[in-house]
Design a protein around this motif. Sequence first.
Motif, short mmCIF file in Angstrom:
data_model
loop_
_atom_site.label_atom_id
_atom_site.label_comp_id
_atom_site.label_asym_id
_atom_site.label_seq_id
_atom_site.Cartn_x
_atom_site.Cartn_y
_atom_site.Cartn_z
N THR A 423 -9.67 -21.92 60.58
CA THR A 423 -10.18 -22.53 61.81
C THR A 423 -9.67 -21.83 63.05
O THR A 423 -10.14 -22.09 64.16
CB THR A 423 -9.77 -24.02 61.89
N LYS A 424 -8.72 -20.97 62.90
CA LYS A 424 -8.07 -20.32 64.05
C LYS A 424 -8.65 -18.92 64.27
O LYS A 424 -8.82 -18.16 63.33
CB LYS A 424 -6.57 -20.24 63.81
N GLU A 425 -8.96 -18.62 65.53
CA GLU A 425 -9.41 -17.27 65.87
C GLU A 425 -8.23 -16.32 65.70
O GLU A 425 -7.14 -16.53 66.23
CB GLU A 425 -9.94 -17.21 67.30
N GLN A 426 -8.43 -15.26 64.96
CA GLN A 426 -7.34 -14.34 64.67
C GLN A 426 -7.91 -12.96 64.43
O GLN A 426 -9.12 -12.77 64.34
CB GLN A 426 -6.58 -14.82 63.43
N ASN A 427 -7.00 -12.01 64.32
CA ASN A 427 -7.39 -10.65 63.99
C ASN A 427 -7.52 -10.54 62.46
O ASN A 427 -6.54 -10.66 61.74
CB ASN A 427 -6.35 -9.65 64.50
N TYR A 428 -8.74 -10.35 61.99
CA TYR A 428 -9.00 -10.32 60.55
C TYR A 428 -8.88 -8.91 59.97
O TYR A 428 -9.26 -8.68 58.82
CB TYR A 428 -10.39 -10.87 60.25
N LEU A 429 -8.38 -7.97 60.76
CA LEU A 429 -8.27 -6.59 60.28
C LEU A 429 -7.47 -6.50 58.99
O LEU A 429 -7.95 -6.00 57.98
CB LEU A 429 -7.64 -5.71 61.36
N ASN A 430 -6.23 -7.00 59.02
CA ASN A 430 -5.39 -6.89 57.83
C ASN A 430 -5.92 -7.72 56.68
O ASN A 430 -5.76 -7.36 55.51
CB ASN A 430 -3.95 -7.30 58.15
N THR A 431 -6.61 -8.84 57.00
CA THR A 431 -7.20 -9.66 55.93
C THR A 431 -8.21 -8.86 55.14
O THR A 431 -8.19 -8.84 53.90
CB THR A 431 -7.88 -10.91 56.53
N PHE A 432 -9.12 -8.16 55.85
CA PHE A 432 -10.10 -7.36 55.14
C PHE A 432 -9.43 -6.20 54.42
O PHE A 432 -9.82 -5.85 53.28
CB PHE A 432 -11.18 -6.83 56.07
N ILE A 433 -8.44 -5.57 55.06
CA ILE A 433 -7.74 -4.44 54.42
C ILE A 433 -7.18 -4.87 53.07
O ILE A 433 -7.30 -4.15 52.07
CB ILE A 433 -6.61 -3.93 55.34
N GLN A 434 -6.57 -6.05 53.03
CA GLN A 434 -5.96 -6.52 51.78
C GLN A 434 -7.03 -6.92 50.76
O GLN A 434 -6.90 -6.64 49.57
CB GLN A 434 -5.00 -7.68 52.06
N ILE A 435 -8.08 -7.61 51.20
CA ILE A 435 -9.15 -8.00 50.28
C ILE A 435 -9.77 -6.76 49.62
O ILE A 435 -9.89 -6.66 48.40
CB ILE A 435 -10.24 -8.82 51.02
N HIS A 436 -10.17 -5.83 50.45
CA HIS A 436 -10.83 -4.62 49.95
C HIS A 436 -9.86 -3.79 49.11
O HIS A 436 -10.22 -3.29 48.03
CB HIS A 436 -11.36 -3.81 51.13
N GLY A 437 -8.64 -3.62 49.59
CA GLY A 437 -7.65 -2.81 48.87
C GLY A 437 -7.31 -3.39 47.51
O GLY A 437 -7.20 -2.66 46.52
N ASP A 438 -7.15 -4.71 47.44
CA ASP A 438 -6.84 -5.34 46.16
C ASP A 438 -8.02 -5.25 45.20
O ASP A 438 -7.85 -4.98 44.01
CB ASP A 438 -6.47 -6.81 46.37
N HIS A 439 -9.23 -5.48 45.73
CA HIS A 439 -10.43 -5.47 44.90
C HIS A 439 -10.72 -4.08 44.32
O HIS A 439 -11.11 -3.95 43.15
CB HIS A 439 -11.62 -5.95 45.74
N VAL A 440 -10.52 -3.05 45.13
CA VAL A 440 -10.92 -1.70 44.75
C VAL A 440 -9.79 -0.90 44.12
O VAL A 440 -10.04 -0.06 43.23
CB VAL A 440 -11.49 -0.95 45.97
N TYR A 441 -8.54 -1.14 44.52
CA TYR A 441 -7.44 -0.29 44.08
C TYR A 441 -6.35 -1.03 43.32
O TYR A 441 -6.09 -0.74 42.15
CB TYR A 441 -6.82 0.42 45.29
N VAL A 442 -5.68 -1.97 43.98
CA VAL A 442 -4.47 -2.56 43.41
C VAL A 442 -4.75 -3.25 42.07
O VAL A 442 -4.09 -2.97 41.05
CB VAL A 442 -3.83 -3.57 44.39
N CYS A 443 -5.73 -4.13 42.04
CA CYS A 443 -5.95 -4.96 40.85
C CYS A 443 -6.66 -4.21 39.72
O CYS A 443 -6.31 -4.41 38.55
CB CYS A 443 -6.67 -6.24 41.23
N PRO A 444 -7.62 -3.31 39.99
CA PRO A 444 -8.13 -2.48 38.90
C PRO A 444 -7.05 -1.60 38.27
O PRO A 444 -7.04 -1.39 37.06
CB PRO A 444 -9.21 -1.63 39.57
N THR A 445 -6.11 -1.09 39.09
CA THR A 445 -5.02 -0.29 38.55
C THR A 445 -4.11 -1.13 37.66
O THR A 445 -3.72 -0.71 36.57
CB THR A 445 -4.20 0.33 39.70
N ASP A 446 -3.80 -2.34 38.12
CA ASP A 446 -2.99 -3.27 37.32
C ASP A 446 -3.68 -3.53 35.98
O ASP A 446 -3.05 -3.48 34.91
CB ASP A 446 -2.79 -4.57 38.08
#
Length: 601
Positions: A423-446
């Motif tokens: 509900t709070k306006e915030q900078n979603y930059l790091n949120t997307f970075i983590q979503i995309h990074g986990d989906h594409v790199y971190v978790c497939p590697t795991d």
Amino acid sequence: MTRNMPSINMENIHHSMKSSFLSCFNFFLISLLLTHPSTSANPVIETEQARFIGTVLDLPVDEQGLARSVHAYLGIPYAEPPVGDLRFRQPVAKIWSNAAGEPINATSLGNRCPQVYNPYFPVLGNYDEDCLNLDVYVPVPVPDKAAVMFWIHGGAFVVGTGSMEILPLSPLAVFGDVIVVAANYRLGALGFLSTGDDEVPGNLGLYDQRQALKWVQDNIQAFGGDPSRVTIFGTSAGGASVSCHVLSPLSSGLFSRAIMQSGVASSPFFTGTDRSHIAKRASNLGKLVGCVNDTSKRLVECLRNVHVEDLVNASAMIHETWVLSNGPSINIPWSPVNDGHFLSKDPTTMLKEGLVNNKVDLMAGQHSHEAMLPIMAFLKDPSEPYINATIFETILTISKTNQAIAQPIIRQAMNLVYIDDITKEQNYLNTFIQIHGDHVYVCPTDAFLRASENADSNMYLYHLTHHPSASIFNTPWSGACHADELVFIFGAHFHPESPFNLTEEEAKMSMQMMKFWSNFAKTGNPNKESEAEEEISSDLRWPKFTSSNPSYKNMSLLMNNGRALKAKECRFWNNYLPTFKSFFDDSAIHGPNKMNGKDEL
């Protein structure tokens, strides 16, 4: 005739990044001096095929302050030129007609494989289809039966080259006391076209890499190398390529260890699971170059007669259109496919079914801000990166990530994992970075490591969190971004003319990472250089990764260890999400209140 390939207009994709990369390109011209030949006598190597004249590359000093050099044998063809009737066919081993004649000049880099110019990773030199060559860097003196590190470059399967001027491979050879080999392989449609049938099954670029590995097995002893100690390593598309070789029975026995940097085969790199889509892509390529045919055979016959520049530009146009329509996605059109030969099934299925070469030691990892690279084009002001809720939703909508979270209930679960207060306006930059990074790199590697676990092999996981002060992408706020590890593992700092001048602490970090990588190549254990010595006992010791103890090394100035990297997030991507997708797929067949033919409770 060798010609420089023209570039297409990439402004729509790269507009916010271009100035940064062009400023970085100024350093490329300087970096041509990084591995200049010395005036020493040219070395000569004699293999069973031919004799090669190399060159001597001087390095200022090694870690003990002693002057060192490398014998480099450059531009050695490992396959016949893939032109004419050999275009879109598997590589044919190079046959030397003058094996007993005059030595062959191997003192300069060979042709680069055809590609469009890209400001992200400028590739200098001549572009030509006759590009299936490799480079060998031998430290002087060379250790007895030296370990070999075989580099597979990245570049989204559409750009790049084995030896790149801005990141010379000679420091790794010297500081690691290993022989380093780098090979070119076909890119874009030339390397990854598939007609979806037996006419061109696909994966020609992977077959090129395999042919170069066969060359290493046949010839590396002449250079002082040990063919039983070959480690393949690569980043991004190179990392995905490495894991394809780990999965493919056709590459079994050509290497004993593998390092996958920022990419594995089970990452969402692949667009090659739907044969109708694959065939349509090949047909679209044909239409762009005037090859409109009713059969795969006629299409390919026509494509073999198209001028290479027209073919490469059409290939790049399909890639560009794909990127524009799919947003910040690593999913790319020209990439490996499950052709039924090199890859018997799609990589995720192969992992689930245990179709992995379990005799191979593995090292793998990624960075804390991998997704900063694709997100840069969405930043209106790169000096002050900010993504509001509207832009965040827009990016997710057009991103391939959205396909995985299309159901509202899955999206709500993802919000619980990644967003503290929606509900709070915030900078979603790091949120997307983590979503995309986990989906594409971190978790497939795991998932890849867990599926590859075997008592007979070692596995090690790393996570780079330190952003180098001299980054490839030349941005002070991008964090540990995609490809930033290359500055460290290639020791770029240790050339006085290098554009990558690190701090004293970062230089030590680079030295340690080169040691970890080369130790792994020598023993399968980054903590020791030889089988006879004991493991590191200090805090630098890198613990093994196992399913029961998922330890990892934090690549940073402190080099501390961690455990269960992104455990909550990877449970979402690797366990929760597949279960829900399976449920919804089943519901589509049996109805919303049925599951496996039984009434829901």
